[in-house]
Design a protein around this motif. Structure first.
Motif, PDB file in Angstrom:
ATOM      1  N   VAL A  82      65.138  27.588 -38.100  1.00 52.43           N
ATOM      2  CA  VAL A  82      64.701  25.847 -38.571  1.00 52.43           C
ATOM      3  C   VAL A  82      64.161  26.764 -40.086  1.00 52.43           C
ATOM      4  CG1 VAL A  82      63.105  24.279 -38.992  1.00 52.43           C
ATOM      5  CG2 VAL A  82      63.304  24.935 -36.624  1.00 52.43           C
ATOM      6  N   ASN A  83      64.509  26.070 -41.365  1.00 55.33           N
ATOM      7  CA  ASN A  83      64.514  26.204 -41.946  1.00 55.33           C
ATOM      8  C   ASN A  83      63.641  24.830 -43.438  1.00 55.33           C
ATOM      9  OD1 ASN A  83      63.598  28.102 -44.439  1.00 55.33           O
ATOM     10  ND2 ASN A  83      65.793  28.622 -45.288  1.00 55.33           N
ATOM     11  N   ASN A  98      66.594  19.838 -47.448  1.00 50.84           N
ATOM     12  CA  ASN A  98      67.394  20.267 -46.329  1.00 50.84           C
ATOM     13  C   ASN A  98      66.433  21.160 -45.564  1.00 50.84           C
ATOM     14  OD1 ASN A  98      69.563  19.475 -47.804  1.00 50.84           O
ATOM     15  ND2 ASN A  98      69.005  20.994 -49.450  1.00 50.84           N
ATOM     16  N   LEU A  99      66.307  20.129 -44.246  1.00 52.29           N
ATOM     17  CA  LEU A  99      65.747  21.047 -43.647  1.00 52.29           C
ATOM     18  C   LEU A  99      67.337  21.015 -42.662  1.00 52.29           C
ATOM     19  CD1 LEU A  99      64.251  20.915 -40.866  1.00 52.29           C
ATOM     20  CD2 LEU A  99      64.947  18.938 -40.433  1.00 52.29           C
ATOM     21  N   THR A 100      66.969  23.486 -42.096  1.00 57.11           N
ATOM     22  CA  THR A 100      68.348  23.798 -41.493  1.00 57.11           C
ATOM     23  C   THR A 100      67.844  23.368 -40.283  1.00 57.11           C
ATOM     24  OG1 THR A 100      69.345  24.412 -43.726  1.00 57.11           O
ATOM     25  CG2 THR A 100      70.071  25.167 -41.876  1.00 57.11           C
ATOM     26  N   LEU A 101      68.712  23.467 -39.323  1.00 60.85           N
ATOM     27  CA  LEU A 101      68.508  23.862 -37.596  1.00 60.85           C
ATOM     28  C   LEU A 101      69.542  24.174 -37.486  1.00 60.85           C
ATOM     29  CD1 LEU A 101      67.414  20.355 -36.917  1.00 60.85           C
ATOM     30  CD2 LEU A 101      65.623  22.738 -37.597  1.00 60.85           C
ATOM     31  N   SER A 102      69.256  25.719 -36.759  1.00 59.72           N
ATOM     32  CA  SER A 102      70.695  26.167 -36.194  1.00 59.72           C
ATOM     33  C   SER A 102      70.119  26.497 -34.666  1.00 59.72           C
ATOM     34  CB  SER A 102      71.430  27.418 -36.466  1.00 59.72           C
ATOM     35  OG  SER A 102      70.514  28.089 -36.432  1.00 59.72           O
ATOM     36  N   ALA A 103      71.409  26.418 -33.804  1.00 59.06           N
ATOM     37  CA  ALA A 103      70.662  26.357 -31.819  1.00 59.06           C
ATOM     38  C   ALA A 103      72.140  26.920 -31.431  1.00 59.06           C
ATOM     39  CB  ALA A 103      70.604  25.138 -31.632  1.00 59.06           C
ATOM     40  N   LEU A 163      73.415  22.503 -38.311  1.00 61.40           N
ATOM     41  CA  LEU A 163      73.009  21.272 -39.236  1.00 61.40           C
ATOM     42  C   LEU A 163      72.397  21.626 -40.253  1.00 61.40           C
ATOM     43  CD1 LEU A 163      72.941  18.484 -39.305  1.00 61.40           C
ATOM     44  CD2 LEU A 163      71.427  18.188 -38.298  1.00 61.40           C
ATOM     45  N   VAL A 164      72.177  20.747 -41.873  1.00 60.21           N
ATOM     46  CA  VAL A 164      71.889  20.907 -42.475  1.00 60.21           C
ATOM     47  C   VAL A 164      71.325  19.006 -42.985  1.00 60.21           C
ATOM     48  CG1 VAL A 164      71.876  21.425 -45.544  1.00 60.21           C
ATOM     49  CG2 VAL A 164      72.614  23.099 -43.699  1.00 60.21           C
ATOM     50  N   TYR A 165      70.308  18.872 -42.912  1.00 58.78           N
ATOM     51  CA  TYR A 165      70.421  17.811 -43.151  1.00 58.78           C
ATOM     52  C   TYR A 165      69.504  17.153 -44.117  1.00 58.78           C
ATOM     53  CZ  TYR A 165      69.420  12.707 -41.751  1.00 58.78           C
ATOM     54  OH  TYR A 165      69.170  11.149 -41.668  1.00 58.78           O
ATOM     55  N   GLY A 166      69.947  16.486 -45.122  1.00 62.69           N
ATOM     56  CA  GLY A 166      68.968  16.269 -46.526  1.00 62.69           C
ATOM     57  C   GLY A 166      68.392  15.153 -46.719  1.00 62.69           C
ATOM     58  N   GLY A 167      67.364  14.626 -47.379  1.00 59.17           N
ATOM     59  CA  GLY A 167      67.120  13.925 -47.857  1.00 59.17           C
ATOM     60  C   GLY A 167      66.337  13.872 -49.169  1.00 59.17           C
ATOM     61  N   GLN A 176      49.467  17.581 -58.180  1.00 55.69           N
ATOM     62  CA  GLN A 176      50.109  18.767 -58.183  1.00 55.69           C
ATOM     63  C   GLN A 176      49.788  19.844 -57.010  1.00 55.69           C
ATOM     64  OE1 GLN A 176      52.644  18.918 -60.346  1.00 55.69           O
ATOM     65  NE2 GLN A 176      53.440  20.759 -59.491  1.00 55.69           N
ATOM     66  N   GLU A 177      48.367  20.157 -56.592  1.00 57.76           N
ATOM     67  CA  GLU A 177      48.423  21.294 -55.876  1.00 57.76           C
ATOM     68  C   GLU A 177      48.453  20.648 -54.865  1.00 57.76           C
ATOM     69  OE1 GLU A 177      44.500  18.793 -56.296  1.00 57.76           O
ATOM     70  OE2 GLU A 177      46.087  20.085 -57.661  1.00 57.76           O
ATOM     71  N   HIS A 178      48.822  19.431 -54.233  1.00 61.01           N
ATOM     72  CA  HIS A 178      49.690  18.686 -52.927  1.00 61.01           C
ATOM     73  C   HIS A 178      51.228  18.909 -53.063  1.00 61.01           C
ATOM     74  CE1 HIS A 178      45.740  16.410 -52.560  1.00 61.01           C
ATOM     75  NE2 HIS A 178      45.355  18.270 -52.298  1.00 61.01           N
ATOM     76  N   MET A 179      51.881  19.174 -53.826  1.00 64.68           N
ATOM     77  CA  MET A 179      53.207  18.667 -53.587  1.00 64.68           C
ATOM     78  C   MET A 179      54.008  19.394 -53.277  1.00 64.68           C
ATOM     79  SD  MET A 179      53.811  16.146 -55.895  1.00 64.68           S
ATOM     80  CE  MET A 179      55.524  15.966 -55.952  1.00 64.68           C
ATOM     81  N   LEU A 180      53.389  21.188 -52.856  1.00 72.31           N
ATOM     82  CA  LEU A 180      54.318  21.750 -51.981  1.00 72.31           C
ATOM     83  C   LEU A 180      54.349  21.116 -50.382  1.00 72.31           C
ATOM     84  CD1 LEU A 180      53.688  25.763 -53.464  1.00 72.31           C
ATOM     85  CD2 LEU A 180      56.326  23.726 -52.918  1.00 72.31           C
ATOM     86  N   PRO A 181      52.787  21.133 -50.240  1.00 73.73           N
ATOM     87  CA  PRO A 181      52.702  20.428 -48.809  1.00 73.73           C
ATOM     88  C   PRO A 181      53.513  19.709 -48.517  1.00 73.73           C
ATOM     89  CG  PRO A 181      49.975  21.559 -48.969  1.00 73.73           C
ATOM     90  CD  PRO A 181      51.381  21.623 -51.247  1.00 73.73           C
ATOM     91  N   VAL A 182      53.446  18.758 -49.230  1.00 74.46           N
ATOM     92  CA  VAL A 182      54.517  16.993 -48.997  1.00 74.46           C
ATOM     93  C   VAL A 182      55.979  17.613 -48.469  1.00 74.46           C
ATOM     94  CG1 VAL A 182      54.597  15.104 -50.419  1.00 74.46           C
ATOM     95  CG2 VAL A 182      53.029  15.491 -50.417  1.00 74.46           C
ATOM     96  N   LEU A 183      56.286  18.220 -49.778  1.00 79.25           N
ATOM     97  CA  LEU A 183      57.574  18.870 -49.800  1.00 79.25           C
ATOM     98  C   LEU A 183      58.355  19.765 -48.430  1.00 79.25           C
ATOM     99  CD1 LEU A 183      58.127  19.683 -53.450  1.00 79.25           C
ATOM    100  CD2 LEU A 183      59.493  17.474 -52.219  1.00 79.25           C
ATOM    101  N   PHE A 184      56.687  20.116 -48.290  1.00 83.60           N
ATOM    102  CA  PHE A 184      57.341  20.998 -47.215  1.00 83.60           C
ATOM    103  C   PHE A 184      56.784  20.863 -45.758  1.00 83.60           C
ATOM    104  CE2 PHE A 184      58.635  23.383 -50.773  1.00 83.60           C
ATOM    105  CZ  PHE A 184      59.687  24.233 -50.461  1.00 83.60           C
ATOM    106  N   ILE A 185      55.543  20.125 -45.563  1.00 80.88           N
ATOM    107  CA  ILE A 185      55.499  19.663 -44.082  1.00 80.88           C
ATOM    108  C   ILE A 185      55.877  17.930 -43.945  1.00 80.88           C
ATOM    109  CG2 ILE A 185      53.738  19.175 -43.006  1.00 80.88           C
ATOM    110  CD1 ILE A 185      52.603  21.617 -44.861  1.00 80.88           C
ATOM    111  N   GLU A 186      56.051  17.207 -45.230  1.00 83.54           N
ATOM    112  CA  GLU A 186      55.805  15.781 -44.970  1.00 83.54           C
ATOM    113  C   GLU A 186      57.366  15.534 -44.937  1.00 83.54           C
ATOM    114  OE1 GLU A 186      54.118  13.735 -43.245  1.00 83.54           O
ATOM    115  OE2 GLU A 186      51.918  15.712 -43.879  1.00 83.54           O
ATOM    116  N   CYS A 187      58.134  15.797 -45.580  1.00 78.93           N
ATOM    117  CA  CYS A 187      59.370  15.437 -46.308  1.00 78.93           C
ATOM    118  C   CYS A 187      60.086  16.046 -44.730  1.00 78.93           C
ATOM    119  CB  CYS A 187      60.372  15.795 -47.198  1.00 78.93           C
ATOM    120  SG  CYS A 187      59.320  15.078 -48.967  1.00 78.93           S
ATOM    121  N   PRO A 188      59.881  17.389 -44.072  1.00 78.67           N
ATOM    122  CA  PRO A 188      60.971  17.782 -42.809  1.00 78.67           C
ATOM    123  C   PRO A 188      60.020  17.271 -41.686  1.00 78.67           C
ATOM    124  CG  PRO A 188      59.320  19.297 -44.124  1.00 78.67           C
ATOM    125  CD  PRO A 188      59.313  18.028 -44.814  1.00 78.67           C
ATOM    126  N   ARG A 189      58.902  16.760 -41.447  1.00 77.39           N
ATOM    127  CA  ARG A 189      58.554  16.176 -40.966  1.00 77.39           C
ATOM    128  C   ARG A 189      59.428  14.322 -40.303  1.00 77.39           C
ATOM    129  NH1 ARG A 189      52.275  15.653 -40.189  1.00 77.39           N
ATOM    130  NH2 ARG A 189      52.978  17.580 -40.802  1.00 77.39           N
TER     131      ARG A 189
END
Length: 165
Positions: free
Chosen positions: A56-57, A71-76, A90-94, A103-116
């Motif tokens: 997962v990436n 972009n959420l990249t999943l490979s199996a 699969l590369v699935y984007g949004g 500003q200090e919350h932007m990275l967690p939103v992008l890398f936790i909430e968006c892929p969730r």
């Protein structure tokens, strides 16, 4: 009677007084690949389950000040002994509009909430691709994107320490 001065403030509102918002503007399949190199022999039943490795990436790129492509990249890969049964990627984007977050919350939103938000849709695509390939649907377990993010931050900090030394 409550006045504007007595109204609650702080956590629910960002510094500029705007309510934080996260909107999904679009979702899309950027890349999908399914390979079953040993078919039809790989489709026969087996006594043991195959070994399945999953990667997962998550990547995020700004499109504008408030819009981001995540972009959420999943490979199996499923293998039995030395034979690859299937390989799915699969590369699935949004595209997300993110406003009002500090500003200090932007990275967690992008890398936790968006892929969730993207994951259930990507999971379904992977399940359908493996089922359409003649295998039982591969149902990925939920992913802890918060833990992945924390691990990535820790790795980046360790690399920075090594480069400084």
């Amino acid at each position: 009677m409550a006045t504007k001065e007595n109204a609650p403030s702080g956590a629910a509102q960002a510094g500029n007084g705007a309510q934080p918002t996260l909107n999904v503007l679009a979702q899309y399949v950027k890349d999908l690949s399914f390979e079953s190199p040993g078919a039809p022999n790989s489709l026969r039943g087996r006594e043991q389950a195959p070994a399945i490795s999953i990667n997962v990436n998550v990547n995020a790129n700004p499109l504008s000040d408030k819009e981001f492509d995540v972009n959420l990249t999943l490979s199996a890969k499923a293998a039995f002994e030395k034979d690859v049964l299937f390989n799915v990627e699969l590369v699935y984007g949004g595209v997300f509009r993110i406003e009002g977050f500090p500003q200090e919350h932007m990275l967690p939103v992008l890398f936790i909430e968006c892929p969730r938000l993207l994951f259930p849709f990507a999971r379904q695509i992977i399940a359908e691709a493996t089922r359409n390939g003649g295998f039982p649907p591969l149902m990925l377990d939920p992913i802890d994107f918060a833990q992945m993010f924390q691990q990535k931050i820790a790795e980046d900090q360790a690399k920075a320490k090594v480069q400084v030394s």
